[in-house]
Design a protein around this motif. Structure first.
Motif, mmCIF file in Angstrom:
data_model
loop_
_atom_site.group_PDB
_atom_site.id
_atom_site.type_symbol
_atom_site.label_atom_id
_atom_site.label_comp_id
_atom_site.label_asym_id
_atom_site.label_seq_id
_atom_site.Cartn_x
_atom_site.Cartn_y
_atom_site.Cartn_z
ATOM 1 N N UNK A 82 0.836 -1.194 0.000
ATOM 2 C CA UNK A 82 0.000 0.000 0.000
ATOM 3 C C UNK A 82 0.868 1.240 0.000
ATOM 4 N N UNK A 83 0.278 2.332 -0.443
ATOM 5 C CA UNK A 83 0.891 3.636 -0.254
ATOM 6 C C UNK A 83 0.311 4.225 1.022
ATOM 7 N N UNK A 84 1.156 4.743 1.857
ATOM 8 C CA UNK A 84 0.690 5.325 3.114
ATOM 9 C C UNK A 84 1.414 6.636 3.366
ATOM 10 N N UNK A 85 0.702 7.580 3.973
ATOM 11 C CA UNK A 85 1.296 8.873 4.269
ATOM 12 C C UNK A 85 0.540 9.525 5.413
ATOM 13 N N UNK A 86 1.131 10.597 5.916
ATOM 14 C CA UNK A 86 0.460 11.428 6.901
ATOM 15 C C UNK A 86 0.047 12.735 6.236
ATOM 16 N N UNK A 87 -1.135 13.200 6.571
ATOM 17 C CA UNK A 87 -1.597 14.493 6.092
ATOM 18 C C UNK A 87 -1.391 15.525 7.195
ATOM 19 N N UNK A 88 -0.732 16.614 6.862
ATOM 20 C CA UNK A 88 -0.480 17.685 7.820
ATOM 21 C C UNK A 88 -1.785 18.446 8.080
ATOM 22 N N UNK A 89 -2.314 18.333 9.307
ATOM 23 C CA UNK A 89 -3.548 19.036 9.651
ATOM 24 C C UNK A 89 -3.308 20.042 10.780
ATOM 25 N N UNK B 292 -8.481 8.150 22.038
ATOM 26 C CA UNK B 292 -8.699 9.500 21.521
ATOM 27 C C UNK B 292 -7.395 10.220 21.188
ATOM 28 N N UNK B 293 -6.348 9.954 21.953
ATOM 29 C CA UNK B 293 -5.096 10.673 21.721
ATOM 30 C C UNK B 293 -4.520 10.387 20.333
ATOM 31 N N UNK B 294 -4.916 9.262 19.724
ATOM 32 C CA UNK B 294 -4.447 8.946 18.383
ATOM 33 C C UNK B 294 -5.108 9.788 17.307
ATOM 34 N N UNK B 295 -6.210 10.450 17.678
ATOM 35 C CA UNK B 295 -6.929 11.275 16.717
ATOM 36 C C UNK B 295 -6.779 12.764 17.002
ATOM 37 N N UNK B 296 -5.894 13.102 17.917
ATOM 38 C CA UNK B 296 -5.714 14.511 18.276
ATOM 39 C C UNK B 296 -4.297 14.984 17.948
ATOM 40 N N UNK B 297 -3.659 14.269 17.060
ATOM 41 C CA UNK B 297 -2.318 14.651 16.619
ATOM 42 C C UNK B 297 -2.413 15.631 15.450
ATOM 43 N N UNK B 298 -1.316 16.336 15.148
ATOM 44 C CA UNK B 298 -1.369 17.332 14.065
ATOM 45 C C UNK B 298 -1.265 16.701 12.674
ATOM 46 N N UNK B 299 -1.551 15.419 12.576
ATOM 47 C CA UNK B 299 -1.561 14.739 11.279
ATOM 48 C C UNK B 299 -2.548 13.573 11.328
ATOM 49 N N UNK B 300 -2.980 13.173 10.140
ATOM 50 C CA UNK B 300 -3.848 12.001 9.979
ATOM 51 C C UNK B 300 -3.194 11.038 9.008
ATOM 52 N N UNK B 301 -3.455 9.762 9.184
ATOM 53 C CA UNK B 301 -2.868 8.734 8.318
ATOM 54 C C UNK B 301 -3.870 8.318 7.262
ATOM 55 N N UNK B 302 -3.367 8.157 6.035
ATOM 56 C CA UNK B 302 -4.189 7.680 4.922
ATOM 57 C C UNK B 302 -3.441 6.614 4.136
ATOM 58 N N UNK B 303 -4.217 5.734 3.498
ATOM 59 C CA UNK B 303 -3.654 4.625 2.727
ATOM 60 C C UNK B 303 -4.340 4.549 1.370
ATOM 61 N N UNK B 304 -3.599 3.978 0.418
ATOM 62 C CA UNK B 304 -4.138 3.892 -0.932
ATOM 63 C C UNK B 304 -3.490 2.729 -1.655
ATOM 64 N N UNK B 305 -4.260 2.050 -2.500
ATOM 65 C CA UNK B 305 -3.709 0.955 -3.283
ATOM 66 C C UNK B 305 -2.631 1.458 -4.222
ATOM 67 N N UNK B 306 -1.664 0.607 -4.488
ATOM 68 C CA UNK B 306 -0.577 0.981 -5.405
ATOM 69 C C UNK B 306 -1.113 1.110 -6.828
#
Length: 250
Positions: free
Chosen positions: A193-200, A236-250
Motif C-alpha cells: 500500500x501507499x501510506x502517508x500522513x496528512x499535515x492538519x 482518543x489521543x491517536x486522533x488529536x495529533x497534528x496529522x492524519x494517516x491515509x492509505x491507498x492501493x498501489x
C-alpha cells in the motif's frame, strides 16, 4: 509516499511522509469529495482535519454516515434506539458544521449499527450505493480502511468499493484507519500500500472542537448503561495529533 508491506504502520507512524493537502488534492472548484463514515463520529475522528482543509480550499465535501450508531448504548432507558439515533445525528451535524460542512451535504443511511456486514454482499445495497454515487459523482472518496478490525468498517469499504468500480469513471479511493490504533485489535498488513500522513496542524483546533461534539461517545452523558461504549483517552489521543494517516492501493 511509503509502501507498506507485512508490518503495521502504527508502530512507527512518524516515519511516514508528511504531505500537505495541496499535494494530495488536484481537483478544480467543481470537484466533489465524499467522506464515508461507518458510524457517526468516524468522519471527525479519521478525517476531521482533511475535511476542514478541503473546505478551506472551497471544495465541495459531502458526508455519508452508513449506520445509525445505536449499538453504542443498547441498554440505555434514557436514550433508547430512536432517541440515540437522533442524538448521534445531531452530534454529527454539529461536528461537521464546525469543519465547514452544512447539513444539506450530510446523508444518514441509518443501517443497523453492528449489522452493516449483513448488507455488504447484497445487490440491493450495491445498487443503492451505485445510484447514490452516480447522482453525486465524486472525484474522490475517503473510505474506512479495508481491514479495519470493526466489521461495519470493512463492510462499508466493500459496498462502496464495489459500487464505485461500476461507475464509468471510478473515483480516487483513499482509506483511513480507526480501530487499528488499538493494539489488541489491529492486524498486520498483507499487501503493498501507499501510506502517508496528512499535515492538519493548521486545522487541528477545529478537529478537536468537532470531536468534542460527540458527547455521547466521549463523556458520561449517557450514564444509565454500564456496558455502554466510550472512547477512552488512550484511543482518543491517536486522533488529536497534528496529522492524519491515509492509505491507498498501489
Amino acid at each position: 509516499m511509503t509502501a507498506i508491506v507485512n508490518r503495521s504502520l502504527f508502530d512507527e507512524p512518524e516515519s511516514l511522509p508528511l504531505l500537505s493537502i495541496q499535494t494530495l488534492v488536484n481537483l478544480d472548484s467543481s470537484g466533489c469529495v465524499l467522506i464515508v463514515a461507518p458510524h457517526p463520529d468516524d468522519e471527525a475522528l479519521g478525517c476531521g482535519g482533511a475535511i476542514a482543509l478541503l473546505r478551506q480550499l472551497d471544495l465541495s465535501v459531502n458526508v455519508l454516515v452508513v449506520s445509525d450508531g445505536t449499538k453504542s448504548h443498547p441498554n440505555s432507558q434514557t436514550y433508547p434506539p430512536p432517541a440515540l439515533k437522533k442524538l448521534r445525528e445531531r452530534e454529527s451535524l454539529a461536528a461537521l458544521k464546525i469543519l465547514g460542512v452544512e447539513s444539506k451535504a450530510v446523508t444518514f443511511w441509518g443501517l443497523p449499527d453492528g449489522a452493516v456486514n449483513t448488507y455488504k454482499a447484497s445487490q440491493e445495497a450495491i445498487a443503492h450505493c451505485y445510484n447514490f454515487l452516480t447522482a453525486l459523482a465524486p472525484s474522490m472518496i475517503f473510505l474506512p480502511w479495508r481491514k479495519d478490525p470493526h466489521a461495519d468498517h470493512r463492510a462499508s469499504w466493500q459496498i462502496f468499493t464495489t459500487a464505485s468500480q461500476r461507475l464509468p469513471k471510478p473515483p480516487q479511493l483513499i482509506e483511513y484507519p480507526i480501530w487499528d490504533w488499538d493494539r489488541q485489535q489491529r492486524g498486520s498488513f498483507t499487501e503493498s500500500l501507499k501510506a502517508w500522513r496528512l499535515d492538519i496542524s493548521s486545522v487541528l483546533e477545529l478537529k478537536l472542537r468537532a470531536i468534542a461534539q460527540y458527547r455521547s461517545q466521549i463523556s458520561d452523558l449517557i450514564d444509565d448503561d454500564p456496558q455502554g461504549f466510550r472512547l477512552t483517552p488512550q484511543i482518543l489521543q491517536n486522533f488529536t495529533r497534528p496529522w492524519e494517516i491515509y492509505l491507498q492501493s498501489q
